[in-house]
Motif scaffolding. Sequence first.
Motif, mmCIF file in Angstrom:
data_model
loop_
_atom_site.group_PDB
_atom_site.id
_atom_site.type_symbol
_atom_site.label_atom_id
_atom_site.label_comp_id
_atom_site.label_asym_id
_atom_site.label_seq_id
_atom_site.Cartn_x
_atom_site.Cartn_y
_atom_site.Cartn_z
ATOM 1 N N ALA A 107 -2.836 -7.319 58.261
ATOM 2 C CA ALA A 107 -3.109 -8.039 59.512
ATOM 3 C C ALA A 107 -2.018 -7.785 60.545
ATOM 4 N N ALA A 108 -0.801 -7.513 60.062
ATOM 5 C CA ALA A 108 0.313 -7.208 60.959
ATOM 6 C C ALA A 108 0.357 -5.727 61.316
ATOM 7 N N GLY A 109 -0.668 -4.968 60.896
ATOM 8 C CA GLY A 109 -0.769 -3.566 61.272
ATOM 9 C C GLY A 109 0.050 -2.610 60.421
ATOM 10 N N LYS A 110 0.548 -3.086 59.272
ATOM 11 C CA LYS A 110 1.400 -2.228 58.430
ATOM 12 C C LYS A 110 0.562 -1.340 57.505
ATOM 13 N N ILE A 111 1.229 -0.323 56.971
ATOM 14 C CA ILE A 111 0.611 0.507 55.938
ATOM 15 C C ILE A 111 1.016 -0.085 54.593
ATOM 16 N N VAL A 112 0.035 -0.454 53.780
ATOM 17 C CA VAL A 112 0.309 -0.986 52.449
ATOM 18 C C VAL A 112 0.058 0.122 51.436
ATOM 19 N N ILE A 113 1.094 0.422 50.652
ATOM 20 C CA ILE A 113 0.965 1.413 49.580
ATOM 21 C C ILE A 113 1.075 0.661 48.264
ATOM 22 N N CYS A 114 0.016 0.693 47.483
ATOM 23 C CA CYS A 114 0.005 -0.092 46.248
ATOM 24 C C CYS A 114 -0.118 0.830 45.035
ATOM 25 N N ASP A 115 0.830 0.661 44.118
ATOM 26 C CA ASP A 115 0.905 1.413 42.874
ATOM 27 C C ASP A 115 -0.028 0.731 41.867
ATOM 28 N N ARG A 116 -1.230 1.279 41.687
ATOM 29 C CA ARG A 116 -2.351 0.729 40.912
ATOM 30 C C ARG A 116 -3.017 -0.428 41.667
ATOM 31 N N PHE A 117 -4.336 -0.525 41.504
ATOM 32 C CA PHE A 117 -5.090 -1.660 42.055
ATOM 33 C C PHE A 117 -6.325 -1.834 41.174
ATOM 34 N N ALA A 118 -7.425 -2.275 41.754
ATOM 35 C CA ALA A 118 -8.599 -2.634 40.948
ATOM 36 C C ALA A 118 -9.157 -1.470 40.111
ATOM 37 N N ASP A 119 -8.966 -0.230 40.570
ATOM 38 C CA ASP A 119 -9.486 0.890 39.779
ATOM 39 C C ASP A 119 -8.823 0.954 38.406
ATOM 40 N N SER A 120 -7.545 0.563 38.321
ATOM 41 C CA SER A 120 -6.887 0.534 37.015
ATOM 42 C C SER A 120 -7.535 -0.505 36.099
ATOM 43 N N THR A 121 -7.935 -1.644 36.662
ATOM 44 C CA THR A 121 -8.617 -2.657 35.843
ATOM 45 C C THR A 121 -9.991 -2.159 35.415
ATOM 46 N N ARG A 122 -10.701 -1.471 36.348
ATOM 47 C CA ARG A 122 -11.998 -0.896 35.980
ATOM 48 C C ARG A 122 -11.836 0.031 34.784
ATOM 49 N N MET A 123 -10.736 0.799 34.766
ATOM 50 C CA MET A 123 -10.516 1.751 33.678
ATOM 51 C C MET A 123 -9.967 1.073 32.425
ATOM 52 N N TYR A 124 -8.785 0.460 32.555
ATOM 53 C CA TYR A 124 -8.102 -0.020 31.345
ATOM 54 C C TYR A 124 -8.790 -1.235 30.749
ATOM 55 N N GLN A 125 -9.016 -2.282 31.565
ATOM 56 C CA GLN A 125 -9.658 -3.472 31.016
ATOM 57 C C GLN A 125 -11.166 -3.240 30.857
ATOM 58 N N GLY A 126 -11.726 -2.359 31.679
ATOM 59 C CA GLY A 126 -13.159 -2.097 31.610
ATOM 60 C C GLY A 126 -13.573 -1.219 30.445
ATOM 61 N N LEU A 127 -12.647 -0.375 29.971
ATOM 62 C CA LEU A 127 -13.021 0.611 28.947
ATOM 63 C C LEU A 127 -12.304 0.484 27.618
ATOM 64 N N SER A 128 -11.069 -0.037 27.613
ATOM 65 C CA SER A 128 -10.261 0.124 26.401
ATOM 66 C C SER A 128 -10.675 -0.790 25.252
ATOM 67 N N ARG A 129 -11.260 -1.939 25.579
ATOM 68 C CA ARG A 129 -11.662 -2.849 24.486
ATOM 69 C C ARG A 129 -13.150 -3.171 24.587
ATOM 70 N N GLY A 130 -13.953 -2.131 24.586
ATOM 71 C CA GLY A 130 -15.396 -2.299 24.727
ATOM 72 C C GLY A 130 -15.818 -2.011 26.151
ATOM 73 N N ASP A 131 -17.099 -2.020 26.408
ATOM 74 C CA ASP A 131 -17.590 -1.702 27.739
ATOM 75 C C ASP A 131 -17.676 -2.979 28.571
#
Length: 208
Positions: free
Chosen positions: A89-113
């Motif tokens: 909102a303040a116009g900054k660039i946010v760089i995030c090391d991992r986000f929801a795609d990591s949850t889709r992969m690790y929590q979504g796949l590693s212990r069942g579908d």
Amino acid sequence: MTHAGLFLTFEGIDGSGKSTQARMLAEHLQGSGHEVVLTREPGGSPGAEEIRSLVLEGDPDRWSAETEILLFTAARRDHLERTIEPALAAGKIVICDRFADSTRMYQGLSRGDLRGLVDQLHSLMIGREPDMTMLIDMDPDTGLSRAKGRQGTEERFEDFGPALQQQMRAGFLALADEFSDRFRVVDGNRDMDSVAQDVTDIVMAALR
Ligand SMILES: Nc1ncnc2c1ncn2[C@@H]1O[C@H](COP(=O)(O)OP(=O)(O)OP(=O)(O)O)[C@@H](O)[C@H]1O
Ligand SMILES: [Mg+2]
């Protein structure tokens, strides 16, 4: 875009160079006069950092798969409310090391579908994707040997073997196809300066 800033994320298997590249990109952008917030998941806000120790430390069986997804989502919600959205909102660039795609992969796949559950919770409680996601793609054996070089207390997921890393690499590439509008795949099997050059070129082109 519905906001003034730019929301960039780094994804990829363990040891692929996400943290290294996120830091190098932040330094480059700051050097060219941009206001940058470098953050990470799980964590990135005081409350979410507390949840980080709950999910990354202790016994591997500490949480059920479902409880773990709730904890990751709770951490992400706090991170979004307290850190990411105010910066955008303040116009900054946010760089995030991992986000929801990591949850889709690790929590979504590693212990069942559980991908469906992850996506449902995401649309209910998070409801936004990054503007651009850099997937650092690389050979899992190299990634594993790089990641194993580190020591620490955040070891709940450190026992992912080579088979699961292969599955995760394929999963991330499939995700890049699924969300091809925002994903950019970068070859991580090179020295860090070459990888960083590609990342910089992609982001500078997006900023123009
Ligand atoms: N291109 C590269 N070539 C060689 N070594 C690298 C490269 N990029 C990063 N490294 C080193 O490999 C290790 C892992 O890198 P980094 O921590 O950036 O990966 P990561 O993707 O953030 O890992 P994790 O998923 O475990 O957080 C670090 O010691 C880092 O210095
Ligand atoms: Mg990292």
